[in-house]
Design a protein around this motif. Sequence first.
Motif, PDB file in Angstrom:
ATOM      1  N   PHE A 414     -40.894  16.151   2.186  1.00 37.24           N
ATOM      2  CA  PHE A 414     -39.849  15.351   1.552  1.00 37.24           C
ATOM      3  C   PHE A 414     -39.515  15.967   0.197  1.00 37.24           C
ATOM      4  O   PHE A 414     -40.409  16.349  -0.569  1.00 37.24           O
ATOM      5  N   TYR A 415     -38.239  16.090  -0.110  1.00 42.33           N
ATOM      6  CA  TYR A 415     -37.775  16.488  -1.438  1.00 42.33           C
ATOM      7  C   TYR A 415     -37.326  15.215  -2.144  1.00 42.33           C
ATOM      8  O   TYR A 415     -36.354  14.585  -1.738  1.00 42.33           O
ATOM      9  N   SER A 416     -38.018  14.827  -3.196  1.00 41.44           N
ATOM     10  CA  SER A 416     -37.666  13.553  -3.824  1.00 41.44           C
ATOM     11  C   SER A 416     -38.213  13.483  -5.243  1.00 41.44           C
ATOM     12  O   SER A 416     -39.261  14.053  -5.555  1.00 41.44           O
ATOM     13  N   CYS A 417     -37.486  12.783  -6.079  1.00 47.92           N
ATOM     14  CA  CYS A 417     -37.970  12.458  -7.412  1.00 47.92           C
ATOM     15  C   CYS A 417     -38.183  10.958  -7.526  1.00 47.92           C
ATOM     16  O   CYS A 417     -38.403  10.428  -8.599  1.00 47.92           O
ATOM     17  N   VAL A 505     -44.832  16.189  -0.564  1.00 50.09           N
ATOM     18  CA  VAL A 505     -43.674  15.800  -1.364  1.00 50.09           C
ATOM     19  C   VAL A 505     -43.426  16.889  -2.398  1.00 50.09           C
ATOM     20  O   VAL A 505     -44.329  17.247  -3.171  1.00 50.09           O
ATOM     21  N   LEU A 506     -42.222  17.445  -2.401  1.00 47.55           N
ATOM     22  CA  LEU A 506     -41.817  18.426  -3.395  1.00 47.55           C
ATOM     23  C   LEU A 506     -40.869  17.742  -4.376  1.00 47.55           C
ATOM     24  O   LEU A 506     -39.876  17.121  -3.971  1.00 47.55           O
ATOM     25  N   VAL A 507     -41.163  17.847  -5.656  1.00 46.50           N
ATOM     26  CA  VAL A 507     -40.347  17.232  -6.698  1.00 46.50           C
ATOM     27  C   VAL A 507     -39.356  18.269  -7.201  1.00 46.50           C
ATOM     28  O   VAL A 507     -39.761  19.296  -7.775  1.00 46.50           O
ATOM     29  N   PRO A 508     -38.068  18.096  -6.988  1.00 42.91           N
ATOM     30  CA  PRO A 508     -37.086  19.120  -7.369  1.00 42.91           C
ATOM     31  C   PRO A 508     -36.891  19.192  -8.890  1.00 42.91           C
ATOM     32  O   PRO A 508     -37.076  18.212  -9.614  1.00 42.91           O
TER      33      PRO A 508
END
Length: 613
Positions: A414-417, A505-508
């Motif tokens: 998931f890409y999410s902040c 989870v990757l934080v952009p």
Amino acid sequence: MNIFFTIILALLFTKPVVRDNATISGNTNSRQGKLEIYSVTWSYWDYYYTNYANVSWNVTGGSIIASDKHSVTVQWNNLEGYEDATGQVSVSEDLTGQSGDLIVTVVNDTQGPSQFCNGVLGPPVIAIDFGSGPNPGPALSAGTTSYEYNPICAISANQYTIVNSTVGCRSQWHNIPADHTPNDVNGYFLLIDGNDQKNEFFRSTVSGLNPTLKYEFSAWVGNLSSIGENPKIRFEIYNQGTQIANSGTIEVPYNSTFQWEKIGFMFTLPNNVSSVDVVIVNMNTGSIGNDLVLDDIAFAACYPPILASFSSTSILDKSYTCDIGSVTLYSSWPNVIPYQNPAFQWQKSSDGGNNWTNIPNATSQSYTQTERSPSIYQYRVIAFESSNPQLSVISNTLIFYVQQLVVDPKSTTFYSCEAVSGQIGTNNFRLLYSDPSINQTFSFLWSPSTYLNNPNTASPYINLPAPPPPNPSMPNAPINYPPYTLTITNTNFGCVGANTHTVTVLVPRKVYVPSAFTPDGDGLNDTFRPINLEDYPGAIFRVYNRWGQLIFFSQGPTAQDYSWDGTVFSNGFHQPQPSGTYVWTVEMPSCQTNIYSGSSGDGIANGTVVLIR
């Protein structure tokens, strides 16, 4: 006003709009390759329709040879195999929308050979010898035939009677002194004067059938007359009104000396079908001739000379297990033992029955076989005279499904902040070497169940907490959650498979959009792009000129894809755009506030950039 338009306007405002009120008439029971004429009766038709209506004919399953506003000539297609087909004739006109349809059965009269049981014919499920007694015999039960009963043996077209002899019935017919049934004194048989329609000579329902066996449907017939066409007969099998098999057309030739002839065919039931309607129909197309007699109609199972089964008490031709398993193979004689000193050899095939090999030491009438790897195995037994192996018979085939449930490892990123809510799982499993005729069902268990809305479904939703705020200069380290284990169980047979599912989870990074660029080829600021937009999969970047025309569009996914070089591709060339101010928009799937420059009012950030040359 033009007189043509005056007429059309008058028509449109004075004629009622009627639909589906055209009736097509014609032969609804045609045959392959035959020419037919179909006519239409319009609900409303007058001078205006005759002169101005366009009529369209459409045919499914055939070709239009000629047509006008009231009729069409159709040639129905030739068919493959022995199965009938359904055709359709449709018509419509374009002034008020009248239309109609007609469904047509296209009969396949391709001739097929008689087929009979080459094993052991079991006890008949149907055995119709029509009884015995003085002439005339009684009428058949309602629904047994579609022909009309006439007690007089000199019957006419489309009639039948029950007699024990045809002596003296008609001068052009054979004088048949007795029925076919052996030792049947005054035995009756069915006498029919056929016509040119596909009517039913005989119909009955049979139940309690075994789909693992083949069946023979047969009758003894005779051609009564040399005048006109020979009788043509077809055996048909129906399940709940749908034809599932037929014999093709079987012609009964004329012999100068009357002879009873056995005709019939073999068929196999579809899976899960145990009750059928069996029908004998007329396939003749001529109105002269087609006079015949029928006797000893029979329907019976065809057993192989030796039977193989997974059960010692019944016929069971399929067995199931998971990963590894043993199964006992049984054989038995359905009728008599044809050998004085029978011997046995069990065989196995792993390629769908194309190649067979002897199973070592499997030489007894029953044998237990163990399979140690998943696959689909087939077995059969060869029985032979021990002193002369050339005298042998082969059993039916057994199928052993050694199934394997495979669950593939999977990962979801998931890409999410923000807090994450998304679906994981989906179809990453399969049951290998399974029986395609069985509807397989499965249960699911996710462990641990942390963050999951339902750990007992194939694709649960995961709800993760919000990650730390994004780093403006470099991506945050990926957040790797402890792997989940997905265990899947096939509830039909208990096969189990499991594997891991990882969630990351990757934080952009935040996005920065420059305010100017210089596409002059010096290697510095030659392109314009939103920096870090590649961290947002699915983000959309657009550029517009001063007239609001879209001149650049990209959905990534790479930084290069999001880079505009200051040109527009037109007429096969990249045309440099003039210096000036251009409008850009950035549409991100999430974290819409993670952009430094530009304003955002509706979730789409926008701003301007200056192109300098």
